[in-house]
Design a protein around this motif. Structure first.
Motif, PDB file in Angstrom:
ATOM      1  N   GLU A  90      24.841  23.892  32.681  1.00 35.96           N
ATOM      2  CA  GLU A  90      25.790  24.509  31.570  1.00 35.96           C
ATOM      3  C   GLU A  90      25.511  25.934  31.902  1.00 35.96           C
ATOM      4  OE1 GLU A  90      26.005  21.207  28.328  1.00 35.96           O
ATOM      5  OE2 GLU A  90      24.088  22.435  28.230  1.00 35.96           O
ATOM      6  N   LYS A  91      24.338  26.553  31.823  1.00 39.82           N
ATOM      7  CA  LYS A  91      24.225  27.878  32.073  1.00 39.82           C
ATOM      8  C   LYS A  91      24.734  28.585  33.325  1.00 39.82           C
ATOM      9  CE  LYS A  91      20.162  28.084  29.045  1.00 39.82           C
ATOM     10  NZ  LYS A  91      18.879  28.315  29.092  1.00 39.82           N
ATOM     11  N   LYS A  92      24.763  27.581  34.327  1.00 41.01           N
ATOM     12  CA  LYS A  92      25.305  28.092  35.520  1.00 41.01           C
ATOM     13  C   LYS A  92      26.523  28.317  35.599  1.00 41.01           C
ATOM     14  CE  LYS A  92      26.244  25.403  38.942  1.00 41.01           C
ATOM     15  NZ  LYS A  92      26.300  24.115  39.879  1.00 41.01           N
ATOM     16  N   HIS A  93      27.406  27.437  35.015  1.00 34.36           N
ATOM     17  CA  HIS A  93      28.751  27.521  35.259  1.00 34.36           C
ATOM     18  C   HIS A  93      29.307  28.537  33.896  1.00 34.36           C
ATOM     19  CE1 HIS A  93      29.840  24.329  37.946  1.00 34.36           C
ATOM     20  NE2 HIS A  93      28.960  23.605  37.314  1.00 34.36           N
ATOM     21  N   LEU A  94      28.552  28.588  32.908  1.00 33.97           N
ATOM     22  CA  LEU A  94      28.817  29.549  31.967  1.00 33.97           C
ATOM     23  C   LEU A  94      28.738  30.910  32.579  1.00 33.97           C
ATOM     24  CD1 LEU A  94      29.162  30.497  28.969  1.00 33.97           C
ATOM     25  CD2 LEU A  94      26.800  30.445  28.622  1.00 33.97           C
ATOM     26  N   SER A  95      27.640  31.172  33.280  1.00 28.98           N
ATOM     27  CA  SER A  95      27.604  32.414  34.174  1.00 28.98           C
ATOM     28  C   SER A  95      28.691  32.858  35.019  1.00 28.98           C
ATOM     29  CB  SER A  95      26.226  32.660  34.867  1.00 28.98           C
ATOM     30  OG  SER A  95      25.207  32.380  33.987  1.00 28.98           O
ATOM     31  N   GLU A  96      29.103  31.742  35.706  1.00 25.96           N
ATOM     32  CA  GLU A  96      29.944  31.915  36.725  1.00 25.96           C
ATOM     33  C   GLU A  96      31.624  32.400  35.926  1.00 25.96           C
ATOM     34  OE1 GLU A  96      30.817  28.171  38.398  1.00 25.96           O
ATOM     35  OE2 GLU A  96      29.159  28.080  39.705  1.00 25.96           O
ATOM     36  N   ILE A  97      32.034  31.706  35.079  1.00 23.01           N
ATOM     37  CA  ILE A  97      33.064  31.855  34.066  1.00 23.01           C
ATOM     38  C   ILE A  97      32.922  33.456  33.536  1.00 23.01           C
ATOM     39  CG2 ILE A  97      32.595  30.803  32.006  1.00 23.01           C
ATOM     40  CD1 ILE A  97      36.030  30.843  33.640  1.00 23.01           C
ATOM     41  N   VAL A  98      31.893  33.668  32.939  1.00 27.71           N
ATOM     42  CA  VAL A  98      31.763  34.937  32.219  1.00 27.71           C
ATOM     43  C   VAL A  98      32.058  35.875  33.388  1.00 27.71           C
ATOM     44  CG1 VAL A  98      30.026  36.456  31.297  1.00 27.71           C
ATOM     45  CG2 VAL A  98      30.292  34.264  30.051  1.00 27.71           C
ATOM     46  N   LYS A  99      31.438  35.733  34.483  1.00 24.57           N
ATOM     47  CA  LYS A  99      31.476  36.993  35.710  1.00 24.57           C
ATOM     48  C   LYS A  99      32.776  36.939  36.115  1.00 24.57           C
ATOM     49  CE  LYS A  99      29.683  38.236  39.945  1.00 24.57           C
ATOM     50  NZ  LYS A  99      30.959  38.887  40.551  1.00 24.57           N
ATOM     51  N   ILE A 100      33.785  35.779  36.149  1.00 25.96           N
ATOM     52  CA  ILE A 100      35.145  35.779  36.488  1.00 25.96           C
ATOM     53  C   ILE A 100      35.931  36.738  35.382  1.00 25.96           C
ATOM     54  CG2 ILE A 100      37.235  34.426  36.603  1.00 25.96           C
ATOM     55  CD1 ILE A 100      35.306  32.326  37.865  1.00 25.96           C
ATOM     56  N   ILE A 101      35.571  36.522  34.003  1.00 26.58           N
ATOM     57  CA  ILE A 101      36.252  37.018  32.859  1.00 26.58           C
ATOM     58  C   ILE A 101      36.065  38.683  33.082  1.00 26.58           C
ATOM     59  CG2 ILE A 101      36.554  37.476  30.428  1.00 26.58           C
ATOM     60  CD1 ILE A 101      35.655  34.298  30.220  1.00 26.58           C
ATOM     61  N   THR A 102      34.824  38.994  33.088  1.00 27.02           N
ATOM     62  CA  THR A 102      34.339  40.386  33.001  1.00 27.02           C
ATOM     63  C   THR A 102      35.084  41.246  34.546  1.00 27.02           C
ATOM     64  OG1 THR A 102      32.382  39.924  34.235  1.00 27.02           O
ATOM     65  CG2 THR A 102      32.353  40.335  31.595  1.00 27.02           C
ATOM     66  N   ASP A 103      34.879  40.428  35.632  1.00 25.74           N
ATOM     67  CA  ASP A 103      35.777  40.997  36.607  1.00 25.74           C
ATOM     68  C   ASP A 103      37.147  41.094  36.505  1.00 25.74           C
ATOM     69  OD1 ASP A 103      33.236  41.130  38.004  1.00 25.74           O
ATOM     70  OD2 ASP A 103      33.605  39.153  39.367  1.00 25.74           O
ATOM     71  N   ALA A 104      37.777  40.354  35.772  1.00 22.06           N
ATOM     72  CA  ALA A 104      39.273  40.350  35.543  1.00 22.06           C
ATOM     73  C   ALA A 104      39.298  41.594  34.432  1.00 22.06           C
ATOM     74  CB  ALA A 104      39.749  39.008  34.972  1.00 22.06           C
ATOM     75  N   ILE A 105      38.776  41.701  33.546  1.00 20.12           N
ATOM     76  CA  ILE A 105      38.936  42.895  32.673  1.00 20.12           C
ATOM     77  C   ILE A 105      38.620  44.179  33.418  1.00 20.12           C
ATOM     78  CG2 ILE A 105      37.723  43.866  30.612  1.00 20.12           C
ATOM     79  CD1 ILE A 105      37.000  41.160  29.705  1.00 20.12           C
ATOM     80  N   SER A 106      37.382  44.196  34.368  1.00 25.12           N
ATOM     81  CA  SER A 106      37.452  45.454  35.007  1.00 25.12           C
ATOM     82  C   SER A 106      38.109  45.917  36.052  1.00 25.12           C
ATOM     83  CB  SER A 106      35.852  45.195  35.781  1.00 25.12           C
ATOM     84  OG  SER A 106      35.514  46.375  36.477  1.00 25.12           O
ATOM     85  N   ILE A 107      38.794  44.829  36.652  1.00 28.26           N
ATOM     86  CA  ILE A 107      40.020  45.221  37.628  1.00 28.26           C
ATOM     87  C   ILE A 107      41.233  45.590  37.018  1.00 28.26           C
ATOM     88  CG2 ILE A 107      41.486  44.108  39.518  1.00 28.26           C
ATOM     89  CD1 ILE A 107      39.008  42.294  40.102  1.00 28.26           C
ATOM     90  N   ARG A 108      41.660  45.066  36.062  1.00 28.54           N
ATOM     91  CA  ARG A 108      42.643  45.298  35.162  1.00 28.54           C
ATOM     92  C   ARG A 108      42.747  46.731  34.414  1.00 28.54           C
ATOM     93  NH1 ARG A 108      43.182  41.666  37.483  1.00 28.54           N
ATOM     94  NH2 ARG A 108      44.808  39.928  37.471  1.00 28.54           N
TER      95      ARG A 108
END
Length: 1531
Positions: A1283-1301
């Protein structure tokens, strides 16, 4: 010696094994003859019995090179450099080619001479003296012990006559001339001799009994001394003492009177003179008579006559000697003369004499062979034959009569134990002690074995000659068949060979194997297999199939081959070549010519059973031939006279042919051209064997060898014969295929690759002329040589890469199969089971990768659908357009996935390792499984995507209402804001709230709150159910109309029809009349449970009701009923079941729908947002920064989406953990899964668990898998980590999306900024539209500041969710809440097709989704499942794997209440393979369970306890575990 490259071998002698090893010359390589290769070329040619072997010569390219070798020098050099066994083989082959062989061998270095007694000892000749011509009887004698007069020819001084040429003519018919002795006019015969002067050669003449052909009426030996007797006085003296006559070729005899005066011996002297060179005067004659005792009549003068007339004179003289001379000294007796003369005897070596002494101790006192075998070799007699019959009876159960099969098998086992105990009571006899005590020295051991062979052959020859005469007389007088059979048995009993002694060792070992491991008697036998393995490695043939008992002592052979495996390099590969053929068609001679190997063909004892022999491959050829050894198997002749009288001879032939063809890489079918009937018989037997081999995936290369072909003018002349042979093969294949029930096979090429041009060999007769004086036919030798080269090429092409352990496993498995009345190849064969297991494991891996990939795609696609209209930036497309596009994409993805699996299968079967050929026949099953997987996945994709669209479309109205209200409120709030700001007074919060309240009430009165329409779920469900059953007819419709869905499902579902099972497909009768109804009740309850879980899952999702919910339930019911079609649920039961489930669903879904409408009431939803609108209004009026608040709101919106994403991703991870983590081997295949389940049940030892496993296998497996998953995930917090592994994955995807935008965007509008982030995450997270709208309305936040705050809140959200995961400890609850349920996926994978054995209900273990045949590794006593005797109510102990090989019968609804033989069970159950169980131990697992819980099972099933066989009662937990491991090939 140096020039010939033999210097090193003068001390370190050449061995027979070295000469017989396969090297470049075998493949026809290195044709350039050099001085160093000359000896090897000669030996290779001699070993293949080439009559031109002595013509091998070195042709120098340089004129200055004078290195030419006289053939006699070459022969002498090779005999000097060879050990005794190679010398024997050379003499054998030279004698067959009618070459003269060394009698006295000179050594020019030591000037010593050796009598070649040992070298000559193995020659056995058959002849018929003229006196026995009428009786047609043949004399067979070992040359060295025969009383044959010897006539010697010597030269004194010069002689103008060519002694050797005269001798050749003397021994030859004018029509059949042969160069027995090398002479001047032969190839290199004129080259001066270097080392062969002083050589005494010997040859023999044997009559054939035809007075028109025979030169002499009795046999005679002819010796020829090379060189002048003046230089070899000792040898001349030896010849005078040992010969009946000595012929002296001399022109001037009186000039050399001294040497004649010194001679000793009784030999009659003759002078041979050429009158043209020397006139014989009266004085000379007188001197010859008085001084040298040469009679005047003994002076033979060649006058003006030609050679033919002169030779006739000589022949007449020699003929008189053979008839009248009393001086007949056997070669064996010449040894004493030799020793007295100072001549060495080759048999005088310490090793030879010691070995002879040991062998003589064993054989000296054998007077009565039968008595000796009974006293000294007791274990292989009647006891072993009875044990062999017991083994086969265990597989055939022909004599069970009315006994219960398991009780009968138990009695067989008891008898086997008694017989083994009887064997164990015998002490090791004196003869066997001498055998086991044979020297560890290889040389002495080899001498001992050879002496034993010689002595035993001599004995057999004496014993069999009289019996053979009686046999001949009986056959001529047409007696009773019984008399011939009795005499045949006597001949068999009188035969005594070394194989009988080795057979006794085998029985001693087998008997000891049944003793405890620490038993002294057992330990005493442990070295025996190593002894035999060493013999095999030394090139000695070992018996594989005991021809007398028609059995293989498997434990013994296994131990010998295992020892052999340890003696050679463990990676040593072997190729196996076998020769099959009708008795006495020259099989053994063919093998002997090809490989130089010597099987037991002498003394009238044709090969009994099958013998194996190893030939080493030289290191320079190992890589090319891909093997280190060639194993040659020679078989007892099919249709042999020894067995022709026996009733089971055809059975014996089939067993032998099937076994050896199965073991072979190359099979040689040997046929004699003159007997077409026998040829047809052998072909029929072979075709059956080839069809059986195709069944097990083994395709040996096959060659048909036609022997005794008279016309060898051209290969093309035999084209018609080849065509005819192929036609015969096709006819026989069709007939055999019908018998083997393989109707798909119609021609011979269906079972093997066969090319009439390259697979048929035509070999002329062995002899060139009339035996016994005929040499080997040159055409025979050449044809066999070409055939051998072709075989070597076959080995190169051969794809198998097997070692000795593989050969051993094949032997064990094939013999087990062969013992069945109908050839049955079991999946318990470890090699096939291993190959199938590996294939299943690989396929399961590919299948899971495909499923995982498609699941990921489906999740992504469903997320896209859910976000349609929210993250979709292309508003022109409708949701149906998106669906259409996704379905096209899915189809492409599915095609790629299916192709990848099929490509993997093709590559897998192209591999040359892993024994893939053994499972070739399952290729199509797995190809079909890939198609089925694609089809099922396509249905899942279609259902899921259409369901997502319907849900989305169903939510459209609600979302539109909410959006419209949100827009209205936003417009009103902004208008109020404008009004308040225009007042230009600083309004307090209280005043602002009053203004807002006024606007709110006014707006609510303006909005029309229509809300969602309320649906009648029961009515909708009924319409769905009617549609589902619309094609079933009026009867079904009438049942539907009579039932009100609202009332259905309120009470427990009960199967009402008692007689439904009468139409059920193939269920056996059970004493409990309600048994079958109960089975259906359990089945229906399972479906109800599954559907209930699905309903609960839908209700807990708190979404609205959709028609797809009922559709999904009906599909689930249909799929389950279809999957278990054999249970054949009748139509009425199916309708009531669907009504029951739809009734429950309608009520639950109605509640869910009502709750949804209440929860989503537009006015209530708007009221809930009132405070948010007020806060936003105040913030906007005071120009407060909204970034922090809006970022927090957005993060709260994202959190459930993130949790939902993690939940979706967990399922495949759990399956991966189970399939790749510790203990994953338990789930790699259905077979290994079965093993792990049964092992756990045995370990737990609880009847209740067994009961669940037997009564409700599906539920048991589901629960068991679920528990296993929970256990696995409980270790090291594995679920939490995932659960923690996938949580970390999706959180990284979200923060990357915010950062890029944030970095790349110039957008200042906060709505567009949020929209872009949602679009970037649109395939991962589902955004609820109303919540997203509420974040975006009245939002004036700064994008940069908003992005920074949002990043912080996402980090906090991660910590919050992580904390939640850490606090949740109920793994079971978490697993049940997953949308992708790992337990369901694992169940589908491990449960398989769901079919069970029609007799004992054991589950099918076949791999893939589509398999043509069902099978299971282990069947169980029928009483375990509650089956009982209808008359006595006593539980059955019968096991179907025993029943199918017995004469037992069964009765089911399919048989129309008639009894049907179990043997033909496939008439009614063609999809099942129930393998016959030959071993008593195979079902020990279930026997132990049955014996342990007998009383409990009886009580539980209202039956009487079974009558448990005695051997079941003594079984232990360890026996059961051992049986389980053996069956599943687990270590």
């Amino acid at each position: 010696m140096q020039k010939l490259g033999l210097t090193q071998h003068f001390e370190e002698k050449l061995s027979l094994n070295a000469v017989l090893s396969i090297d470049g010359l075998t493949l026809g390589k290195n044709h350039t003859v050099t001085p160093q290769s000359l000896p090897w070329c000669f030996l290779k040619e001699l070993m293949r019995m080439n009559v031109s072997a002595r013509d091998v010569k070195y042709t120098p390219t340089d004129k200055k090179d004078h290195m030419k070798v006289n053939p006699l020098d070459l022969i002498t050099a090779l005999f000097l450099c060879s050990d005794g066994f190679l010398q024997q083989e050379m003499v054998q082959k030279m004698s067959m080619c009618q070459f003269a062989v060394p009698l006295l061998l000179p050594n020019c270095d030591t000037e010593q001479t050796t009598l070649m007694l040992w070298a000559l000892r193995d020659i056995v000749k058959k002849f018929r003296p003229s006196s026995q011509a009428d009786s047609k009887s043949i004399i067979e004698e070992r040359i060295v012990v025969s009383d044959i007069p010897m006539v010697s020819f010597v030269r004194l001084g010069e002689s103008s006559l060519s002694k050797s040429q005269i001798l050749n003519k003397l021994l030859s018919n004018p029509q059949q001339y042969n160069d027995t002795f090398v002479h001047h006019d032969m190839e290199c015969g004129d080259v001066p001799r270097q080392i062969s002067d002083g050589l005494v050669e010997i040859s023999w003449y044997f009559p054939c009994g035809n007075r028109n052909i025979d030169i002499f009426t009795k046999p005679v030996a002819v010796a020829n001394l090379r060189g002048d007797i003046r230089s070899f006085e000792t040898k001349f003296s030896f010849l005078c003492q040992t010969s009946a006559a000595v012929y002296i070729f001399c022109n001037e005899l009186d000039a050399y009177s001294e040497i004649l005066e010194r001679r000793t011996g009784k030999a009659e002297l003759f002078q041979v003179v050429d009158s043209q060179k020397n006139k014989i005067t009266e004085n000379t004659l007188r001197k010859l008579t008085t001084e040298f005792s040469i009679k005047p009549t003994n002076v033979i003068v060649k006058e003006n006559e030609n050679d033919a007339e002169f030779v006739k004179t000589l022949q007449s003289s020699v003929g008189d000697i053979t008839e009248t001379s009393p001086n007949k000294l056997p070669i064996e007796n010449m040894a004493d003369v030799a020793r007295q003369s100072g001549i060495l005897v080759d048999e005088d070596s310490d090793e030879c004499q010691s070995a002879r002494k040991t062998a003589n101790e064993i054989t000296r006192n054998i007077k009565d062979t039968i008595k000796f075998k009974d006293e000294q070799l007791p274990l292989q007699g009647q006891i072993w034959k009875e044990l062999s019959q017991l083994e086969k009876e265990r597989c055939r159960l022909r004599k069970a009569g009315g006994q219960e099969i398991e009780h009968y098998k138990s009695s067989l086992k008891k008898r086997e134990i008694e017989l083994r105990e009887e064997q164990q009571r015998f002490e090791m006899t004196k003869a066997i002690k001498n055998i086991t005590g044979m020297s560890s020295s290889k040389v002495e051991r080899s001498y001992f074995l050879k002496w034993m062979q010689i002595n035993l052959d001599n004995l057999s020859r004496q014993n069999l000659s009289d019996l053979r005469k009686q046999y001949k007389e009986l056959c001529q007088n047409h007696p009773e068949k019984k008399d011939i059979a009795d005499l045949d048995r006597q001949m068999c009993d009188c035969s005594l060979g070394l194989e009988h002694f080795l057979r006794e060792l085998g029985q001693l070992y087998e008997a000891a194997c049944s003793l405890p491991e620490d038993s002294p008697q057992r330990k005493q036998m442990e070295h025996l297999p190593g002894l035999c393995a060493q013999m095999l490695l030394d090139g000695f043939p070992i018996e594989l199939v005991d021809g007398d008992a028609s059995n293989i002592p498997l434990k013994w052979i296994s131990a010998v081959l295992t020892e052999l495996h340890t003696l050679v390099d463990s990676n040593s590969k072997i190729r196996v070549v076998t020769v099959l053929g009708v008795q006495s068609t020259g099989k053994s001679t063919l093998l002997n010519t090809m490989f130089g190997v010597q099987f037991a063909v002498s003394s009238g004892r044709c090969t009994r059973g099958a013998f194996m022999l190893l030939i080493k491959v030289n290191k320079d050829l190992k890589e090319e031939l891909k093997c280190d050894f060639i194993m040659v198997i020679d078989t007892e002749g099919l249709k042999s006279p020894e067995l022709a009288q026996l009733d089971d001879s055809h059975e014996h032939d089939n067993e032998l042919a099937t076994l050896v063809i199965g073991l072979s890489d190359v099979t040689i079918i040997n046929m004699s051209m003159e007997n077409s009937t026998e040829m047809k018989d052998i072909l029929q037997i072979a075709v059956h064997a080839f069809i059986r081999m195709q069944e097990v995936g083994k395709k040996p290369i096959c060659h048909f060898v036609h022997q005794n072909v008279s016309d060898m003018s051209a290969h093309d002349n035999n084209m018609r014969d080849r065509k005819k042979l192929l036609e015969q093969l096709n006819e026989m294949t069709q007939a055999a295929a019908r018998m083997e029930k393989k109707e798909n096979i119609t021609k011979f090429t269906d079972v093997m690759e066969y090319d009439p041009d390259t697979s048929s060999w035509y070999i002329p007769g062995l002899w060139h002329g009339t035996p016994p004086m005929a040499p080997v036919n040159a055409g025979y030798s050449e044809a066999v040589c070409d055939f051998k080269k072709s075989l070597m090429q076959d080995f190169i092409k051969c794809q198998s890469n097997d070692d000795i352990t593989h050969f051993l496993k094949w032997t064990q498995s094939l013999w087990e199969s062969v013992k069945f009345e109908k050839f049955i190849f079991s999946f318990r064969n470890s090699l096939v089971a291993d190959a199938y297991s590996r294939l299943c494991s690989e396929y399961n891996g590919w299948e899971w990768n495909f499923q995982k990939e498609m699941y990921s795609w489906i999740v992504s696609s469903e997320t896209k659908m859910s976000n349609f209209g929210i993250t979709d930036l292309n508003p022109q497309r409708s949701i149906r357009d998106v669906l259409k596009y996704l379905m096209i994409e899915a189809s492409e993805k599915l095609s790629l996935g299916e192709k990848e699996i099929q490509d993997n299968l093709v590559k897998y079967f192209e591999k040359q390792d892993g024994h893939v050929s053994l499972v070739e026949k399952y290729r199509e099953d797995f190809m079909s499984s890939a198609k089925t997987l694609r089809r099922e996945t396509q249905n899942t994709v279609r259902n899921n995507l259409h369901g997502a669209v319907e849900i989305k479309e169903g939510m459209t109205e609600l979302n539109n209402i909410k959006s419209s209200q949100a827009k209205t409120m936003e417009r009103k709030v902004l208008a109020l804001l404008q009004t308040c700001r225009q007042k230009k007074t600083d309004l307090s919060d209280k005043k602002l709230q009053e203004e807002f309240e006024s606007m709110w009430e006014e707006t609510l009165s303006e909005i029309n709150f229509s809300g969602l329409p309320r649906r009648d779920v029961a009515q909708d469900a009924f319409l769905m159910l009617s549609g589902n059953l619309s094609r079933r007819g009026s009867h079904v419709n009438s049942i539907l109309v009579r039932n009100n869905l609202v009332d259905c499902g309120k009470t427990d579902f009960v199967v009402k029809s008692v007689h439904w099972w009468q139409n059920a497909e193939g269920l056996a009768k059970h004493m409990d009349h309600y048994h079958h109804r109960k089975k259906l009740q359990v089945f229906c309850d399972d479906i109800i449970t599954q559907c209930h879980e699905l309903i609960t899952q839908k209700v807990e999702s708190k979404t609205d009701y959709h028609d797809t919910d009922i559709k999904e339930l009906l599909n689930r019911i249909d799929e389950t009923i279809k999957q278990y079609k054999k249970r054949k649920v009748n139509e009425e039961c199916e309708i009531h079941l669907k009504l029951h489930i739809c009734g429950i669903a309608a009520r639950e879904f109605q509640k869910m729908h009502n709750q949804f409408i209440v929860s989503n009431d537009p006015r209530m939803c708007l009221e809930q947002s009132k405070n948010k609108y007020l806060t936003d209004f105040k913030d906007l009026f005071h120009n407060r920064d909204q970034c922090l608040k809006k970022a927090e709101e957005f993060s709260k919106l994202v959190q459930p989406a993130v949790q939902d994403y993690v939940t979706k991703m967990i399922g495949p991870d759990v399956v991966d953990e189970m399939k790749t983590g510790k203990g994953s081997e338990d789930y790699s295949t259905r077979t290994s899964f079965q093993f792990s389940v049964l092992k756990q049940l045995l370990t737990d030892g609880e009847y209740e668990k067994y009961r669940k496993y037997i009564r409700n296998y599906e539920k048991f497996v589901k629960d068991w898998l679920f528990d296993q998953i929970v256990q696995q995930l409980s270790k090291d917090s594995r679920l939490e980590k995932s659960e923690k592994k996938h949580l970390s994955e999706i959180v990284k995807i979200i923060t990357d999306a915010i950062s890029i935008r944030k970095t790349h965007s110039t957008i200042e509008c906060i709505k567009t900024f949020i929209q872009n982030i949602c679009s970037a995450l649109g395939e991962k997270l589902v955004f609820p539209k109303d919540a997203l709208d509420s974040v975006m309305i009245l939002n004036s936040a700064n994008t940069d500041q908003f992005a920074d705050y949002l990043t912080e809140f996402v980090g906090e959200m991660k910590q919050t969710v992580t904390s939640e995961y850490e606090q949740r400890t109920d793994i079971k609850e978490r697993l049940r809440s997953l949308p992708f349920k790992p337990q369901d996926n694992m169940f589908t994978s491990q449960f398989g097709c769901g079919e069970v054995c029609p007799f004992c209900s054991a589950p099918c273990e076949a791999g893939g989704k589509e398999h043509a045949k069902h099978f299971t590794s282990i069947h169980r006593p029928q009483g375990v499942s509650g089956w009982r005797n209808l008359k006595t109510n006593v539980l059955w102990t019968n096991i179907c794997s025993s029943d199918v090989i017995s004469d037992a019968t069964f009765r089911t609804s399919l048989t129309g209440d008639k009894l049907h033989p179990y043997k033909d069970y496939q008439t009614y159950y063609p999809d099942w393979i129930i393998t016959g169980d030959s071993s008593i131990e195979a079902s020990d697992y279930w026997k132990y369970v049955m014996a342990t819980f007998n009383e409990t099972i009886a009580k539980d099933t209202d039956a009487l306890p079974a009558d448990i066989p005695e051997d079941w009662k003594v079984l232990t937990h360890d026996d059961a575990m051992k049986s389980l491991k053996n069956i599943f090939n687990m270590k």
